[in-house]
Design a protein around this motif. Structure first.
Motif, PDB file in Angstrom:
ATOM      1  N   THR A  90      -4.967  -8.341  -0.923  1.00 52.03           N
ATOM      2  CA  THR A  90      -3.846  -7.408  -0.803  1.00 52.03           C
ATOM      3  C   THR A  90      -2.576  -8.229  -0.982  1.00 52.03           C
ATOM      4  OG1 THR A  90      -3.480  -7.689   1.591  1.00 52.03           O
ATOM      5  CG2 THR A  90      -5.100  -6.058   0.937  1.00 52.03           C
ATOM      6  N   TYR A  91      -1.478  -7.627  -1.425  1.00 56.23           N
ATOM      7  CA  TYR A  91      -1.342  -6.242  -1.785  1.00 56.23           C
ATOM      8  C   TYR A  91      -0.627  -6.162  -3.105  1.00 56.23           C
ATOM      9  CZ  TYR A  91       3.489  -6.779  -0.001  1.00 56.23           C
ATOM     10  OH  TYR A  91       4.777  -7.207   0.224  1.00 56.23           O
ATOM     11  N   SER A  92      -0.494  -4.999  -3.713  1.00 60.60           N
ATOM     12  CA  SER A  92       0.270  -4.713  -4.940  1.00 60.60           C
ATOM     13  C   SER A  92      -0.389  -3.670  -5.827  1.00 60.60           C
ATOM     14  CB  SER A  92       0.540  -5.960  -5.789  1.00 60.60           C
ATOM     15  OG  SER A  92       1.515  -6.781  -5.192  1.00 60.60           O
ATOM     16  N   GLU A  93      -1.658  -3.313  -5.531  1.00 65.25           N
ATOM     17  CA  GLU A  93      -2.383  -2.323  -6.312  1.00 65.25           C
ATOM     18  C   GLU A  93      -2.485  -2.748  -7.781  1.00 65.25           C
ATOM     19  OE1 GLU A  93      -0.946   1.642  -5.562  1.00 65.25           O
ATOM     20  OE2 GLU A  93      -1.278   1.464  -3.400  1.00 65.25           O
ATOM     21  N   LEU A  94      -3.149  -3.889  -7.981  1.00 68.28           N
ATOM     22  CA  LEU A  94      -3.319  -4.470  -9.304  1.00 68.28           C
ATOM     23  C   LEU A  94      -4.796  -4.782  -9.554  1.00 68.28           C
ATOM     24  CD1 LEU A  94      -0.436  -7.133  -9.198  1.00 68.28           C
ATOM     25  CD2 LEU A  94      -0.362  -4.889 -10.316  1.00 68.28           C
ATOM     26  N   ILE A  95      -5.170  -4.770 -10.825  1.00 60.58           N
ATOM     27  CA  ILE A  95      -6.461  -5.277 -11.284  1.00 60.58           C
ATOM     28  C   ILE A  95      -6.163  -6.441 -12.210  1.00 60.58           C
ATOM     29  CG2 ILE A  95      -8.544  -4.778 -12.625  1.00 60.58           C
ATOM     30  CD1 ILE A  95      -8.103  -1.804 -11.783  1.00 60.58           C
ATOM     31  N   LEU A  96      -6.644  -7.628 -11.859  1.00 60.95           N
ATOM     32  CA  LEU A  96      -6.310  -8.848 -12.595  1.00 60.95           C
ATOM     33  C   LEU A  96      -7.575  -9.489 -13.151  1.00 60.95           C
ATOM     34  CD1 LEU A  96      -3.874 -10.369  -9.931  1.00 60.95           C
ATOM     35  CD2 LEU A  96      -3.289  -8.872 -11.842  1.00 60.95           C
ATOM     36  N   TRP A  97      -7.443 -10.108 -14.327  1.00 59.77           N
ATOM     37  CA  TRP A  97      -8.557 -10.832 -14.923  1.00 59.77           C
ATOM     38  C   TRP A  97      -8.071 -12.178 -15.457  1.00 59.77           C
ATOM     39  CZ3 TRP A  97      -6.954  -6.029 -16.924  1.00 59.77           C
ATOM     40  CH2 TRP A  97      -6.216  -6.072 -18.115  1.00 59.77           C
ATOM     41  N   PRO A  98      -8.982 -13.106 -15.798  1.00 56.22           N
ATOM     42  CA  PRO A  98      -8.583 -14.438 -16.272  1.00 56.22           C
ATOM     43  C   PRO A  98      -7.839 -14.357 -17.618  1.00 56.22           C
ATOM     44  CG  PRO A  98     -10.882 -14.391 -15.587  1.00 56.22           C
ATOM     45  CD  PRO A  98     -10.421 -12.969 -15.641  1.00 56.22           C
TER      46      PRO A  98
ATOM     47  N   MET B  96      -5.242  -4.851  -3.373  1.00 55.72           N
ATOM     48  CA  MET B  96      -5.360  -3.520  -2.811  1.00 55.72           C
ATOM     49  C   MET B  96      -4.022  -2.947  -2.331  1.00 55.72           C
ATOM     50  SD  MET B  96      -8.962  -3.930  -0.697  1.00 55.72           S
ATOM     51  CE  MET B  96      -8.954  -2.207  -0.179  1.00 55.72           C
ATOM     52  N   TYR B  97      -4.110  -1.817  -1.695  1.00 52.46           N
ATOM     53  CA  TYR B  97      -2.973  -1.113  -1.081  1.00 52.46           C
ATOM     54  C   TYR B  97      -2.256  -2.030  -0.100  1.00 52.46           C
ATOM     55  CZ  TYR B  97      -0.645   2.506   1.756  1.00 52.46           C
ATOM     56  OH  TYR B  97       0.275   3.270   2.437  1.00 52.46           O
ATOM     57  N   PRO B  98      -0.937  -1.865   0.045  1.00 48.65           N
ATOM     58  CA  PRO B  98      -0.044  -0.923  -0.621  1.00 48.65           C
ATOM     59  C   PRO B  98       0.581  -1.543  -1.871  1.00 48.65           C
ATOM     60  CG  PRO B  98       1.133  -1.979   1.157  1.00 48.65           C
ATOM     61  CD  PRO B  98      -0.265  -2.547   1.181  1.00 48.65           C
ATOM     62  N   ASN B  99       1.506  -0.786  -2.470  1.00 43.30           N
ATOM     63  CA  ASN B  99       2.204  -1.315  -3.641  1.00 43.30           C
ATOM     64  C   ASN B  99       3.617  -1.778  -3.321  1.00 43.30           C
ATOM     65  OD1 ASN B  99       3.552   1.079  -3.303  1.00 43.30           O
ATOM     66  ND2 ASN B  99       2.806   2.043  -5.192  1.00 43.30           N
ATOM     67  N   SER B 100       3.971  -1.772  -2.022  1.00 49.25           N
ATOM     68  CA  SER B 100       5.309  -2.214  -1.633  1.00 49.25           C
ATOM     69  C   SER B 100       5.311  -2.622  -0.167  1.00 49.25           C
ATOM     70  CB  SER B 100       6.332  -1.104  -1.862  1.00 49.25           C
ATOM     71  OG  SER B 100       6.147  -0.070  -0.910  1.00 49.25           O
TER      72      SER B 100
END
Length: 420
Positions: free
Chosen positions: A292-300, A365-369
């Motif tokens: 957490t947090y920022s609501e992102l999906i990250l890849w290499p 994950m949650y939150p985005n702020s």
């Protein structure tokens, strides 16, 4: 009264609770109590008692002792892990979260309730001697079958407690849904699923000390200069400390450690992943590292801004992107290459992909702020925010047999091996 209890644990790796010679912490001028871990025999008890400390109780190799600060230092010099006991868990308003003991109890209950499809194993011990639980879920759980394997891990960063709840949600989803939900049943029948619910129990427990949050990120390993803590997600062995994506400062939140895998916790998970190489082929095909947090999906990759690099060609980049966007359609996160957020080096997903060929993602994950709770969202969001990743977690498992299917190039699964 001194109480003794012995509990059986299935362990994959034998480890020494004192993995490094610990530096002396700054003890307060009180008589205790302290908890001493690694007290496994009569000889150990005698060594601890020989310092003058009073042993109040012993359970599962952990002794509660009353000791002066000098006695506590002597115990530490003997090679034991020692820390002050904590009676408080999460602040009352957030009691819906699981602290370490509550997490272990829930995992024990699930293993007892679903013995045919779930095993509770162990990666080994954390720096302070806490068990790092490892969950296996499969239809023939006691057997090592030739099936695609998936890894979900959580809580590399101590203050990110929602990720432990995410891991517990996955345990419940796969066990309680088996035989009831066709999608889940099919995956449990055709996959071997591994879940690491708590990579950083020492940091997580410290973060709750005194019943209040301490905004602690790292583990609790002494690093010199009176400082503690290595950022576990900068301690992995691919492009370690290469690219200004971590810090060499002992006090930094992103201190990468003196060398790759210097943290016991990253060593333990590394050793497990390497143990899943059978005949030279990595059996773990896909992974999610929850944060957490920022609501992102990250890849290499995280270490470079380039979208392609050594070991990451165009088709592979397209596959990562297509999977990331597929996940985002269900959870509403923003999908992007890891370095789009900021440069990181020594991260788990870069290591998993570059050295093991695992299609590895980080979910923030949650939150985005910060206004919605930042690292400490209220317990009232746990159910909704963990269930939010249900479909994405299942989709990852479904593509574990051949990730290239997502871009319509399944022939590459046989002709273009992933990097090793």
């Amino acid at each position: 009264m001194v109480s003794f209890a012995v509990v059986g644990v299935v362990t994959l790796f034998a480890v020494n609770p004192a993995d490094a010679s610990p530096a002396s912490p700054k003890y307060q001028q009180k008589s205790g109590p302290y908890v001493v871990r690694g007290v496994d025999s009569a000889a150990d008890r005698n060594r601890v008692g020989g310092t003058g400390a009073s042993i109040d109780s012993i359970e599962n190799g952990a002794a509660t002792v009353t000791a002066t600060p000098d006695e506590a230092r002597q115990i530490e010099r003997l090679g034991f892990s020692i820390s002050r006991t904590r009676t408080e868990g999460f602040p009352a308003a957030d009691s819906g979260y699981h602290d370490y003991a509550e997490m272990q109890a829930e995992l024990d209950r699930a293993a007892k309730a679903y013995p045919k499809i779930m095993q509770k194993l162990s990666l080994g011990k954390s720096y302070e001697g806490r068990d790092l639980p490892l969950i296996k879920i499969s239809d023939n759980v006691a057997k090592d079958e030739d099936e695609p394997e998936i890894l979900y891990d959580a809580h590399q960063h101590a203050r990110e407690h929602l990720t432990v709840e995410m891991a517990l949600y996955l345990v419940r989803m796969f066990t309680e849904g088996y035989g009831k939900d066709p999608r889940i049943t099919r995956l449990v029948d055709t996959r071997e699923i591994w879940i690491v619910p708590d990579m950083n129990p020492d940091g997580g427990e410290y973060d709750l000390t005194g019943g209040k949050y301490h905004d602690w990120r790292k583990n609790r390993q002494p690093v010199g200069g009176g400082y503690k803590g290595v950022d576990l997600n900068r301690n992995w062995g691919y492009k370690f400390a290469c690219c200004n994506g971590s810090s060499s400062s002992l006090s930094s939140e992103t201190y990468h450690g003196p060398q790759a895998f210097s943290a016991p916790e990253t060593q333990r998970l590394r050793d497990f992943v390497l143990s899943r190489r059978v005949g030279g082929v990595q059996q773990i095909k896909a992974a999610i590292d929850f944060h957490t947090y920022s609501e992102l999906i990250l890849w290499p990759y995280g270490y470079t801004m380039n979208t392609t690099a050594a070991g990451l060609g165009s088709d592979q980049q397209k596959t990562f992107s297509a999977l990331g966007h597929a996940f985002a359609r269900s959870n509403g996160y923003t999908p992007e290459q890891s370095s789009s957020l900021y440069i990181t080096d020594g991260s788990i997903i870069d290591w998993l992909w570059a050295t093991q060929g695992v299609w590895a993602f980080t979910f923030e994950m949650y939150p985005n702020s910060p206004s919605k709770g930042g690292f400490y969202p209220p317990a009232s969001v746990i159910d909704a925010q963990t269930a939010r990743n249900r479909d994405a977690s299942l989709t990852l498992a479904e593509y574990a047999d051949c990730a290239y299917r997502v871009i319509g190039k399944q022939q590459l699964c046989a002709t273009a091996p992933s990097p090793r």
